[in-house]
Scaffold this motif. Structure first.
Motif, short mmCIF file in Angstrom:
data_model
loop_
_atom_site.label_atom_id
_atom_site.label_comp_id
_atom_site.label_asym_id
_atom_site.label_seq_id
_atom_site.Cartn_x
_atom_site.Cartn_y
_atom_site.Cartn_z
N TYR A 222 74.15 66.75 -32.36
CA TYR A 222 75.00 67.88 -32.39
C TYR A 222 74.55 69.08 -31.59
O TYR A 222 74.67 69.75 -30.83
N ILE B 36 81.96 64.68 -31.44
CA ILE B 36 82.44 65.56 -32.30
C ILE B 36 82.28 67.01 -31.85
O ILE B 36 83.27 67.81 -31.66
N LEU B 37 81.08 67.39 -30.77
CA LEU B 37 80.90 68.74 -30.51
C LEU B 37 81.88 68.72 -29.09
O LEU B 37 82.24 69.89 -28.99
N GLU C 93 85.31 69.99 -30.33
CA GLU C 93 85.10 71.06 -30.80
C GLU C 93 85.28 72.05 -29.65
O GLU C 93 86.11 73.29 -29.67
N SER C 94 84.72 71.94 -28.70
CA SER C 94 84.73 72.70 -27.55
C SER C 94 86.15 72.96 -26.79
O SER C 94 86.41 73.84 -26.22
N PHE D 252 88.54 72.67 -28.89
CA PHE D 252 89.55 73.05 -30.21
C PHE D 252 90.45 71.86 -30.71
O PHE D 252 91.89 72.16 -31.06
N ASP D 253 90.11 70.43 -29.98
CA ASP D 253 90.92 69.46 -30.46
C ASP D 253 90.50 69.13 -32.06
O ASP D 253 89.68 68.30 -32.28
N VAL D 254 91.15 69.71 -33.01
CA VAL D 254 90.71 69.48 -34.52
C VAL D 254 91.18 68.09 -34.77
O VAL D 254 90.39 67.60 -35.67
N VAL E 115 88.19 66.12 -34.03
CA VAL E 115 86.95 66.46 -34.80
C VAL E 115 87.20 65.71 -36.11
O VAL E 115 86.21 65.01 -36.65
#
Length: 252
Positions: free
Chosen positions: A198, A209-210, A213-214, A216-218, A221
């Motif tokens: 991370y 996951i990072l 997040e960049s 905004f794909d929840v 995530v």
């Protein structure tokens, strides 16, 4: 007490109920979909990763980092715990430094390891080792210190020298404490690998996951978190099976 099969079915039913509750709460807008995602899309993302094979590349990287951090941390933890457990003067001398290092949040070492070892596997393994080491060290140190004086006296009366005491008394005592900390140790190695990814990496589940997040794909995530959870449970199961094979005589 329900049987093992019944308990497994009950646990699976609870898992399904949690997913259904998640789905319903999102659909009726009690849980905002932007923050909590859609469980159906989360499972779809996991399925897509499996079909494309992308997730296995990242899983392999995280697995290698976890296993290396776990094994190296155990090796140094056992060695240091045995040495200081058998050397009261050295233990007293190093006591404040060990406590200071243990009190330090190891996560802050992540960026330093990235600078030292780069974005590859080495920096993640180093972070995992620092997390595993202290768990194993304190257990081994305590195990050596709590060897029964009666057992030691009897062994000495039977003519056991220092190396025989180490092999037949101290090491078995220390190993029982190591096995008792295996679950926490493998969890720490896993955390070290993922946190290291991370903080800076080009591959691994933490990196996956990072990236989500960049953008905004929840859903991605939560899909990564779900993969991590399943992976962690499999590691814990592996440790449990190893304990059952290596520790004889433990009651159920």
């Amino acid at each position: 007490m329900p049987g093992r099969g019944t308990m497994v079915l009950m646990q699976l039913a609870l898992l399904v109920a949690l997913f259904v509750a998640w789905f319903v709460l999102v659909k009726i807008n009690i849980l905002p979909i932007f923050f909590f995602g859609d469980p159906v899309l989360v499972l779809q993302q996991v399925f897509d990763w499996i079909i494309s094979g992308e997730v296995f590349v990242h899983l392999a990287t995280t697995l290698i980092e976890t296993i290396l951090g776990f094994l190296i941390g155990i090796f140094f933890g056992v060695a240091a715990g045995m040495w200081l457990g058998l050397s009261p003067i050295a233990a007293a001398l190093l006591d404040p430094y060990i406590k200071a290092l243990n009190a330090m949040p190891r996560v802050v070492l992540g960026p330093i390891f990235v600078v030292w070892f780069g974005l590859g596997i080495a920096s993640k393994v180093a972070l995992g080792v620092t997390l595993v080491f202290f768990v194993v060290f304190f257990n081994v140190f305590q195990g050596v210190r709590e060897v029964s004086p009666v057992i030691l006296a009897n062994a000495r009366m039977l003519g056991a020298n220092r190396s025989q005491l180490l092999r037949t008394v101290y090491i078995p005592s220390a190993m029982s404490w190591v096995f008792s900390s295996l679950h926490m140790s493998v969890g720490m190695a896993f955390v070290g690998a993922v946190v290291g990814e991370y903080l800076g990496s080009s591959r691994g589940i933490g990196y996956l996951i990072l990236q989500a997040e960049s953008t905004f794909d929840v859903n991605a995530v939560f899909a990564g978190i779900l993969v991590l959870t399943v992976f962690a449970l499999l590691l814990d199961l592996t440790v449990t099976l190893a304990e059952r094979r290596l520790i004889v005589g433990r009651p159920n």
